[in-house]
Design a protein around this motif. Structure first.
Motif, PDB file in Angstrom:
ATOM      1  N   ARG A  53      29.540 -11.101  24.579  1.00 51.96           N
ATOM      2  CA  ARG A  53      28.715 -11.712  23.662  1.00 51.96           C
ATOM      3  C   ARG A  53      28.238 -12.937  24.318  1.00 51.96           C
ATOM      4  O   ARG A  53      28.644 -13.831  24.416  1.00 51.96           O
ATOM      5  N   PRO A  54      26.908 -12.698  24.671  1.00 56.57           N
ATOM      6  CA  PRO A  54      26.483 -13.885  25.192  1.00 56.57           C
ATOM      7  C   PRO A  54      26.098 -15.127  24.150  1.00 56.57           C
ATOM      8  O   PRO A  54      25.993 -14.976  23.031  1.00 56.57           O
ATOM      9  N   ASP A  55      26.635 -16.291  24.704  1.00 55.09           N
ATOM     10  CA  ASP A  55      26.137 -17.313  23.889  1.00 55.09           C
ATOM     11  C   ASP A  55      24.840 -17.901  24.171  1.00 55.09           C
ATOM     12  O   ASP A  55      24.375 -17.311  25.115  1.00 55.09           O
ATOM     13  N   SER A  56      24.332 -18.912  23.662  1.00 57.82           N
ATOM     14  CA  SER A  56      23.008 -18.927  23.420  1.00 57.82           C
ATOM     15  C   SER A  56      22.396 -19.769  24.789  1.00 57.82           C
ATOM     16  O   SER A  56      21.300 -19.844  25.173  1.00 57.82           O
ATOM     17  N   ILE A 116      21.828 -16.127  29.470  1.00 58.80           N
ATOM     18  CA  ILE A 116      20.945 -15.215  29.135  1.00 58.80           C
ATOM     19  C   ILE A 116      21.073 -14.001  29.977  1.00 58.80           C
ATOM     20  O   ILE A 116      21.396 -14.007  31.046  1.00 58.80           O
ATOM     21  N   ASP A 162      22.378 -16.030  16.257  1.00 61.07           N
ATOM     22  CA  ASP A 162      23.240 -16.188  17.253  1.00 61.07           C
ATOM     23  C   ASP A 162      24.561 -16.675  16.607  1.00 61.07           C
ATOM     24  O   ASP A 162      25.282 -17.654  16.693  1.00 61.07           O
ATOM     25  N   GLU A 186      30.044  -3.889  20.835  1.00 58.88           N
ATOM     26  CA  GLU A 186      29.712  -4.475  22.051  1.00 58.88           C
ATOM     27  C   GLU A 186      29.592  -5.959  22.209  1.00 58.88           C
ATOM     28  O   GLU A 186      29.825  -6.329  23.075  1.00 58.88           O
ATOM     29  N   MET A 191      22.196  -4.757  30.889  1.00 60.28           N
ATOM     30  CA  MET A 191      22.905  -5.399  29.606  1.00 60.28           C
ATOM     31  C   MET A 191      24.251  -5.953  29.629  1.00 60.28           C
ATOM     32  O   MET A 191      24.809  -5.503  30.562  1.00 60.28           O
ATOM     33  N   THR A 192      24.674  -6.840  28.773  1.00 55.05           N
ATOM     34  CA  THR A 192      26.107  -7.341  28.877  1.00 55.05           C
ATOM     35  C   THR A 192      26.900  -6.185  28.492  1.00 55.05           C
ATOM     36  O   THR A 192      26.706  -5.431  27.806  1.00 55.05           O
ATOM     37  N   THR A 193      28.092  -6.509  28.853  1.00 49.42           N
ATOM     38  CA  THR A 193      29.199  -5.439  28.438  1.00 49.42           C
ATOM     39  C   THR A 193      29.754  -5.486  27.350  1.00 49.42           C
ATOM     40  O   THR A 193      29.547  -6.637  26.622  1.00 49.42           O
ATOM     41  N   VAL A 194      30.639  -4.515  26.917  1.00 49.71           N
ATOM     42  CA  VAL A 194      31.230  -4.609  25.741  1.00 49.71           C
ATOM     43  C   VAL A 194      31.993  -5.786  25.514  1.00 49.71           C
ATOM     44  O   VAL A 194      32.636  -6.317  26.232  1.00 49.71           O
ATOM     45  N   ASP A 195      31.724  -6.540  24.219  1.00 55.42           N
ATOM     46  CA  ASP A 195      32.439  -7.640  23.840  1.00 55.42           C
ATOM     47  C   ASP A 195      32.178  -8.988  24.674  1.00 55.42           C
ATOM     48  O   ASP A 195      32.557  -9.962  24.603  1.00 55.42           O
TER      49      ASP A 195
END
Lengths: 315, 288, 364
Positions: C7-10, C13, B155, B186, C1-5
């Motif tokens: 970014r999921p942080d920890s 979820i 991460d 993405e 799924m998450t979208t472009v850019d």
């Protein structure tokens, strides 16, 4: 791999299964009776006034016990030279049970003999003392060899034969001295003691058992074997190439075990050995290792005197 | 953001980098190229704190990387070394799980976040279906995706990869590069990779760093900096640079044929004065 | 799924992933308050089976001998009921059986740590010279007429001295696996040669005692030795708890390990240091009982089907092996007492051949 562990598991389970149905062997209760106190290398111990079942853990103590007319119920063997001193006659040994090697005695075998006295040596069996003492009163002598006379007297005392031990020792010492005087100038005769061991050859000095016996007779030793510059005057190594160093007026040769005996045969057949003065004069004598080296008792000492009398004519 | 200031690094007696200053853009896919032994791997390894510099500093978001605890760095910077040793008998999920090391302690060996991160990483790298397989039983391309999944599980904002396509066949190379591209696009990760293949570099990189003899010769978007002159300067190779028929990115084609039969030269494909070839006709597939 | 850019942080979820869905295959999480440990389910099963077998082996060993004491009487004696067998059970058998279990466990632990650092299933305290260092010191003590109580401390010093030498030779290269083994082999040879020299000049019976020490025996030993070893393990318990976790990463190469925020060199030094400390202590107390440290970790590894030796199972298996070896040594040729080391060598020798053959098959 799994099969190995399965086999292990099966063996353990089977063992437990089999033993689970058995009945315990009976054990004897402790004996009570009159006791005496003996002070020895590990402290003070109460021993029976007249021990009946004695276990001895060193070859010198077999000599001691048999010399004093006590036949041990069990005795430890001495490793490579497994046999016990045979010079008392094989029948004396017949009833003695083996209890392992003197450095690794089988405590359970000793316990099974239900001894009332155990004789051992601190030098050899110190780590077993606590267990041995839990089995029976145990008396340890301190050192091995150099102090053989003190050891003999202490063991004699433990066996309840203090006076007899003193008498035997005095008789031996008188005999040694008398023998020396028959030789005239005994000190002028240089006696060499050579021992073959697996892989090495040694000469024995004045602090070794046989060296002490020779000393008691007043016989002389070759300069090399006085070990004047060494702290430990029991023995010294001699390299096979310098075997000429073992020369003397007379040479007594022993070998520890079969392997060493083979090495002895090889060496004594060689030209170096045959060039020794004593060998040329026909005065090199093979003698028993169990008498000269491992016996270490009044019995063995008298046997050495027998050998000396046989090979050294009176003046 | 990753930068280097006056970086001096090397192995034993040999100095490879001598006073290197470099800034790598954030949220970009940077590719470092250069001939063998030009110092590109040394640079990547030094930035990844796998190699201690003799002098100078590597800055991670403005602070010297050597002053940061290694666990903290590992939470901000993922590293995939060149051909890592595949541990015998370790499963894919297990290996990807090792990427959670910087978040774990011996008394806190697993948390729900760890599980979620591992899931995400495996899904992203498309190795979720292999979760229970031992890594040493996988093909080269699958393995490489597993390793990338491990670094993804960390991460981190940035990923450093040392020749991630070496030893892979062409299809797997493209697979891995596509994955890195998606990460950048993405997920907005900063990706830095050392690549051997100039054309792949030109195709995938937002930012190209060309190195020679331990120094940066040029840096910038491939379309701006990748010219025949640069290739000659950096690789000592005469070539022509044409736009890629698929992406339009610069495509480097060696100019001399060596033993190969030269394509009959037609006027339309004659190299222009500036070394580019007009976008017309077909291109030899050899060398791509 | 998450979208472009996006970014999921920890903490957040993605919707298609259920919280904590990824469990490591074959493992469960053991939670004790704030502590959460990864536990291999198969390791737990193996540990339970080995514990049961160990207890059975202990009872068996307490039963067999002269006199034979039925397991029921053994249990009665152990419960303190006061039986005629107390002397045999408590004084003659129990101390050395407990010692065998404790020493076997320590050998298993030492072997696991050393093999993991060396990345070599053939590495053990006697391959890397610890045993030889202790052996030389013990031989000197035994042949110079030193008091019996001095033998173990002297051997410990010898073992630690060998460890210092090993680290001095190996640490310059970050204690890398191959370097570590090579340095160890060199140390082992040097100390073995010196031991031969000392042995040659010794009285034959002293030499015999030293030889028995070098093979390793539990005879005449018991509570004191067991207490020293158990004490060492107990003091090192926090370190061992860490080691159980740290061992997981010994399979990673140094660059990869650094990449995930580990310090591989410090880690190796910590693990190897703990391993040699345990090895030196247990060898000093019971002598050079070889092969337990070699065999236990690898057999345990295969049983658990893990990629590296499991610490607890290796310890349990080491204990089981040494208890059985000691029993066999006491009873097989009674009254002649075989040192336990002879029996472990009898198991370990064929195992070593098996490993070598397997290695050849795999590499070809």
């Amino acid at each position: 791999m799994r099969r190995l562990v399965a086999a292990l598991a099966a063996a353990v389970a089977l063992g437990v299964g089999l033993t689970a149905c058995g009945e315990s062997d009976p054990v004897a209760g402790s004996t009570t009776g009159e006791t005496r106190e003996i002070t020895h290398a590990m402290g003070t111990t109460k021993v029976p006034a007249e021990p009946k079942r004695v276990v001895v853990l060193d070859t010198d103590k077999i000599d001691t016990a048999l010399s004093l007319g006590v036949t041990p119920v069990g005795a430890a063997t001495a490793g490579e030279a497994k046999s016990w001193p045979t010079y008392f006659g094989a029948d004396k040994l017949a009833s003695i049970k083996e209890v392992g090697v003197l450095t690794e005695p089988d405590l359970e075998a000793i316990n099974a003999l239900k001894p009332d006295l155990i004789l051992g040596s601190k030098f050899r069996q110190e780590k077993f003392y606590d267990e041995l003492a839990a089995i029976a009163p145990t008396v340890f002598t301190d050192k091995v060899g150099i102090t053989w006379k003190e050891n003999f007297l202490l063991d004699g005392k433990a066996l309840g034969q203090e006076q007899q031990a003193k008498d035997l020792l005095a008789a031996y010492e008188k005999r040694a001295k008398d023998f020396g005087t028959t030789l005239g100038d005994a000190a002028a005769r240089k006696v060499s003691i050579v021992r073959f061991l697996p892989g090495n050859i040694r000469v024995y000095g004045p602090d070794s058992f046989s060296g002490i016996v020779i000393g008691d007779t007043g016989l002389g030793r070759p300069e090399r074997q006085l070990l004047a510059n060494k702290e430990d005057k029991r023995f010294d190594l001699v390299s096979p190439e310098r075997i000429n160093e073992v020369d003397g007026d007379v040479i007594f040769v022993t070998a520890y075990g079969d392997k060493a005996a083979a090495e002895q045969t090889k060496m004594t057949a060689g030209t170096l050995w045959k060039g020794l003065g004593a060998v040329k004069a026909g005065k090199a004598y093979p003698v028993a290792d169990e008498v000269w080296m491992t016996g270490i008792g009044v019995g063995a000492a008298n046997k050495i005197l027998d050998d000396l009398a046989k090979y050294l004519p009176a003046a | 953001m990753l930068s280097t200031r006056d970086l001096v690094a090397g192995y034993d007696e040999r100095t490879v980098l001598d006073g290197l200053d470099l800034d790598l853009p954030t949220d970009a896919f940077t590719v470092i190229v250069g001939p063998n032994a030009c110092g590109k791997s040394t640079l990547l390894r030094t930035m990844a704190r796998l190699l201690t510099p003799r002098r100078g500093t590597v800055l991670l978001d403005g602070s010297a990387i050597r002053d940061l605890p290694t666990r903290e760095v590992a939470r901000r910077l993922g590293v995939l070394p060149q051909s890592p040793l595949v541990p015998e008998g370790v499963t894919v999920a297990d290996l990807v799980g090792r990427g959670r090391q910087p978040y774990q302690r011996w008394w806190r060996q697993w948390s729900p976040e760890d599980g979620a991160a591992v899931d995400r990483a495996m899904t992203l790298a498309d190795v979720a279906g292999l979760a229970d397989r031992p890594v040493d039983s996988l093909s080269g391309g699958q393995r490489q995706r597993v390793w990338i999944a491990m670094t993804l599980a960390q991460d981190t904002d940035a990923l450093l990869l040392d020749e991630p396509t070496t030893f892979l066949d062409l299809a797997h190379q493209v697979e891995v590069l596509d994955l890195l591209h998606r990460l950048r696009v993405e997920r907005g990760r900063t990706v830095v990779a050392v690549l051997h293949d100039l054309n792949q570099a030109a195709r995938y990189a937002d930012h190209l760093v060309a190195m020679r003899a331990g120094a940066v010769v040029a840096a910038g978007p491939p379309r701006e900096i990748l010219t025949a002159d640069l290739v000659r300067d950096v690789f000592g190779l005469a070539c022509v640079v044409v736009p890629c028929p698929v992406t339009g990115a610069p495509l480097v084609v060696p100019a001399h044929t060596g033993g190969a039969t030269a394509r009959p030269v037609t006027p339309s494909t004659q190299p222009a004065d500036d070394g580019t070839i007009p976008l017309a006709g077909s291109y030899p597939s050899k060398g791509l | 799924m998450t979208t472009v850019d996006g970014r999921p942080d920890s903490a957040t979820i993605p919707a298609d992933v259920s919280p904590g869905a990824a469990r490591l295959p074959g493992r469960s999480l053991l939670r004790i308050g704030p502590v959460s440990l990864q536990v291999r389910r198969r390791a737990v099963l193996v540990a339970v089976v080995l514990t049961v077998l160990l207890l059975l082996a202990v009872v068996l060993s307490l039963s067999l001998g002269t006199p034979y004491v039925a397991p029921a009487d053994v249990l009665r004696a152990l419960s303190g009921a006061g039986t005629p067998y107390d002397l045999v059970v408590f004084d003659l058998r129990l101390p050395r059986i407990v010692l065998a279990a404790v020493a076997g466990a320590a050998f298993g632990v030492a072997g696991t740590l050393i093999q993991s650092v060396a990345r070599n299933p053939l590495a053990s305290p006697d391959v890397i010279g610890i045993t030889q260092g202790a052996g030389l010191a013990a031989t000197v003590a035994l042949t110079s007429g030193a008091a019996a109580v001095l033998v173990a401390p002297t051997a410990l010093v010898g073992g630690l001295l060998a460890a210092v030498l090993l680290f001095a030779l190996g640490a310059r290269h970050g204690l890398a696996a191959q370097r570590f083994v090579l340095a160890g082999v060199a140390v082992a040879f040097a100390f073995r040669a010196l031991t031969e020299v000392v042995m040659l000049t010794a009285d034959p019976i002293d030499g015999l005692r030293a030889q028995i020490w070098l093979i390793g025996t539990l005879a005449g030993k018991g509570w004191t030795e067991a207490a020293w070893i158990a004490g060492t393990l107990l003091v090192l318990l926090p370190v061992l708890a860490w080691a159980g976790w740290a061992l997981n990463s010994t399979a990673l190469d140094d660059d990869t390990a650094r990449g995930v925020g580990l310090r591989p060199v410090a880690r190796r030094i910590g693990l190897a240091g703990t391993g040699v400390l345990v090895a030196a202590m247990v060898t000093a107390q019971v002598g050079a009982v070889d092969f337990v440290a070699l065999v236990a970790p690898q057999v345990a590894r295969r049983l658990v089907r893990a990629e590296r030796p499991p610490l607890v199972c290796a310890a349990l298996l080491g204990a089981l092996l040494l208890v059985l070896a000691d029993l066999a040594g006491r009873r097989l040729f009674a009254p002649t007492q075989l040192p336990a080391g002879v029996l472990t060598a009898a198991i370990g020798g064929p195992y070593l051949i098996f490993l070598l053959l397997r290695g050849r098959r795999r590499s070809s």
